[in-house]
Scaffold this motif. Sequence first.
Motif, mmCIF file in Angstrom:
data_model
loop_
_atom_site.group_PDB
_atom_site.id
_atom_site.type_symbol
_atom_site.label_atom_id
_atom_site.label_comp_id
_atom_site.label_asym_id
_atom_site.label_seq_id
_atom_site.Cartn_x
_atom_site.Cartn_y
_atom_site.Cartn_z
ATOM 1 N N SER A 1 -9.259 5.610 -2.060
ATOM 2 C CA SER A 1 -8.303 4.521 -1.945
ATOM 3 C C SER A 1 -8.908 3.223 -2.454
ATOM 4 O O SER A 1 -10.114 3.000 -2.341
ATOM 5 C CB SER A 1 -7.863 4.334 -0.492
ATOM 6 O OG SER A 1 -6.952 3.245 -0.406
ATOM 7 N N ASP A 2 -8.055 2.361 -3.005
ATOM 8 C CA ASP A 2 -8.466 1.027 -3.404
ATOM 9 C C ASP A 2 -8.160 0.006 -2.311
ATOM 10 O O ASP A 2 -8.201 -1.202 -2.557
ATOM 11 C CB ASP A 2 -7.764 0.632 -4.710
ATOM 12 C CG ASP A 2 -8.329 1.387 -5.903
ATOM 13 O OD1 ASP A 2 -9.544 1.664 -5.883
ATOM 14 O OD2 ASP A 2 -7.570 1.712 -6.820
ATOM 15 N N HIS A 3 -7.854 0.500 -1.110
ATOM 16 C CA HIS A 3 -7.646 -0.353 0.047
ATOM 17 C C HIS A 3 -8.776 -0.143 1.052
ATOM 18 O O HIS A 3 -9.422 0.902 1.071
ATOM 19 C CB HIS A 3 -6.310 -0.027 0.732
ATOM 20 C CG HIS A 3 -5.112 -0.286 -0.114
ATOM 21 N ND1 HIS A 3 -4.369 -1.435 -0.029
ATOM 22 C CD2 HIS A 3 -4.518 0.465 -1.072
ATOM 23 C CE1 HIS A 3 -3.366 -1.390 -0.883
ATOM 24 N NE2 HIS A 3 -3.436 -0.239 -1.538
ATOM 25 N N PHE B 1 -4.028 0.840 5.445
ATOM 26 C CA PHE B 1 -4.639 1.956 6.160
ATOM 27 C C PHE B 1 -5.212 1.464 7.491
ATOM 28 O O PHE B 1 -6.355 1.776 7.843
ATOM 29 C CB PHE B 1 -5.696 2.627 5.289
ATOM 30 C CG PHE B 1 -5.115 3.356 4.104
ATOM 31 C CD1 PHE B 1 -4.511 4.592 4.261
ATOM 32 C CD2 PHE B 1 -5.138 2.788 2.839
ATOM 33 C CE1 PHE B 1 -3.946 5.259 3.171
ATOM 34 C CE2 PHE B 1 -4.582 3.447 1.744
ATOM 35 C CZ PHE B 1 -3.976 4.687 1.919
ATOM 36 N N GLY B 2 -4.390 0.704 8.198
ATOM 37 C CA GLY B 2 -4.821 0.082 9.441
ATOM 38 C C GLY B 2 -4.706 0.975 10.659
ATOM 39 O O GLY B 2 -4.114 0.576 11.673
ATOM 40 N N LEU B 3 -5.252 2.181 10.579
ATOM 41 C CA LEU B 3 -5.331 3.095 11.708
ATOM 42 C C LEU B 3 -6.755 3.645 11.783
ATOM 43 O O LEU B 3 -7.390 3.879 10.743
ATOM 44 C CB LEU B 3 -4.351 4.267 11.551
ATOM 45 C CG LEU B 3 -2.848 3.944 11.594
ATOM 46 C CD1 LEU B 3 -2.039 5.196 11.260
ATOM 47 C CD2 LEU B 3 -2.460 3.406 12.964
ATOM 48 N N PRO B 4 -7.279 3.888 12.980
ATOM 49 C CA PRO B 4 -8.683 4.350 13.106
ATOM 50 C C PRO B 4 -8.987 5.667 12.407
ATOM 51 O O PRO B 4 -10.153 5.961 12.143
ATOM 52 C CB PRO B 4 -8.863 4.476 14.627
ATOM 53 C CG PRO B 4 -7.875 3.518 15.213
ATOM 54 C CD PRO B 4 -6.680 3.577 14.289
ATOM 55 N N ILE B 5 -7.964 6.464 12.093
ATOM 56 C CA ILE B 5 -8.224 7.747 11.430
ATOM 57 C C ILE B 5 -8.696 7.568 9.992
ATOM 58 O O ILE B 5 -9.288 8.482 9.409
ATOM 59 C CB ILE B 5 -6.986 8.664 11.441
ATOM 60 C CG1 ILE B 5 -5.801 7.987 10.728
ATOM 61 C CG2 ILE B 5 -6.609 9.063 12.843
ATOM 62 C CD1 ILE B 5 -4.628 8.921 10.494
ATOM 63 N N GLY C 1 3.809 -2.940 -0.734
ATOM 64 C CA GLY C 1 3.700 -1.516 -0.497
ATOM 65 C C GLY C 1 4.895 -0.748 -1.005
ATOM 66 O O GLY C 1 5.029 0.429 -0.743
ATOM 67 N N GLY C 2 5.763 -1.401 -1.795
ATOM 68 C CA GLY C 2 6.970 -0.737 -2.259
ATOM 69 C C GLY C 2 6.976 -0.469 -3.745
ATOM 70 O O GLY C 2 8.023 -0.467 -4.364
ATOM 71 N N ASP C 3 5.785 -0.258 -4.347
ATOM 72 C CA ASP C 3 5.734 0.007 -5.783
ATOM 73 C C ASP C 3 6.586 1.235 -6.102
ATOM 74 O O ASP C 3 6.376 2.318 -5.569
ATOM 75 C CB ASP C 3 4.288 0.260 -6.211
ATOM 76 C CG ASP C 3 4.113 0.203 -7.711
ATOM 77 O OD1 ASP C 3 3.121 -0.350 -8.154
ATOM 78 O OD2 ASP C 3 4.973 0.730 -8.437
ATOM 79 N N ALA C 4 7.537 1.069 -6.979
ATOM 80 C CA ALA C 4 8.509 2.137 -7.242
ATOM 81 C C ALA C 4 7.961 3.222 -8.152
ATOM 82 O O ALA C 4 8.604 4.234 -8.366
ATOM 83 C CB ALA C 4 9.766 1.546 -7.864
ATOM 84 N N GLY D 1 1.738 -2.270 6.054
ATOM 85 C CA GLY D 1 0.941 -1.135 6.501
ATOM 86 C C GLY D 1 1.138 -0.910 7.982
ATOM 87 O O GLY D 1 2.242 -1.037 8.500
ATOM 88 N N SER D 2 0.039 -0.600 8.661
ATOM 89 C CA SER D 2 0.102 -0.354 10.102
ATOM 90 C C SER D 2 -0.149 -1.657 10.856
ATOM 91 O O SER D 2 -1.056 -1.751 11.700
ATOM 92 C CB SER D 2 -0.937 0.706 10.486
ATOM 93 O OG SER D 2 -0.698 1.909 9.778
#
Length: 339
Positions: free
Chosen positions: A277-279, A137-141, A326-329, A302-303
Amino acid sequence: MAQDLVVQRPEGLYCPAGDFFIDPWRPVLRAVITHAHSDHARVGNGHYLASAAGEHVLRARLGDIHLQTLAYGERIVHHGVTLSLHPAGHVLGSAQVRLEHGGAVWVASGDYKVAPDPTCAPFEPVRCDVFITESTFGLPIYRWCPDADLFAGINDWWARNVLAGRASVLACYSFGKAQRILSGIDASIGPVIVHGAVEPLNAAYRAAGVGLPDTQHVTEVKDKADLRRALVICPPSAVASPWIRRFGDAGTAFASGWMQVRGTRRRGGWDRGFVLSDHADWPGLLEAIAATGAQRVIVTHGSGPVLARFLGELGLRAELFETEYGGDAVEADTQEPPA
């Protein structure tokens, strides 16, 4: 010039000096595992090293594996590399990997969050020269609200559905997210029913000493009226399956960091969206990176480009690693919910 302690290989992140991998996505002889989500912990490795706190969950997900565990902070030396694991605050047993060799200290974060969570050990900043960080979640939003406000919203939504005589179906990731929700709800509102994918992880958490409220499988409910008062915890995939029909006209919600984005809930067809989120969120990522004191930061899934560019503007040496995380199916929080 000293050799990097961690490099990219086709199998995953590799420590050449120690001859082992961190969270490899292809089978290797020796794997250090940061946590048991299936994009970081996969079957087929010869030998696994993970935190003692995560043993129950790792075995629940991977079965009979050759597993060695370390207590948080305990150090071992392998081929001259000093290795230790430190709490990442992501889920039960999640760990950052600290490596020391030739006078240099590197830390690979795995996934992490800095927000408090009663179901796992809190994030521990580890001083290092080089920090390998996630950026899901590497975006300022992305900025998370306090848990007290979040769970007040979940409890209110559940209570209103009880008054309306319908079940409250809350979709979330089965490992980590489900247990965090269970730890924060007001279980006096009604019965709590969990999907079959959730209960084995609940058992692993309880075996590790984490307190969770009583839960039931839907087949254990004797009074059918209880189905209309229940909070139902299940993976998102279950909401589109025949399993959900037994609850009749139910309210549906999705708990994910992606709910921060306007329109995601509407596209998914959910009645409610809870931002959980857990991130780490954007401020959490910056806080964690600063606390390490690292002057070189390598950003993974991520970003990544956005975070790396921002860190470069702060005067840090910022780079990117291409990974398959990030590819958990199944239903990972690192994937946007399907429309």
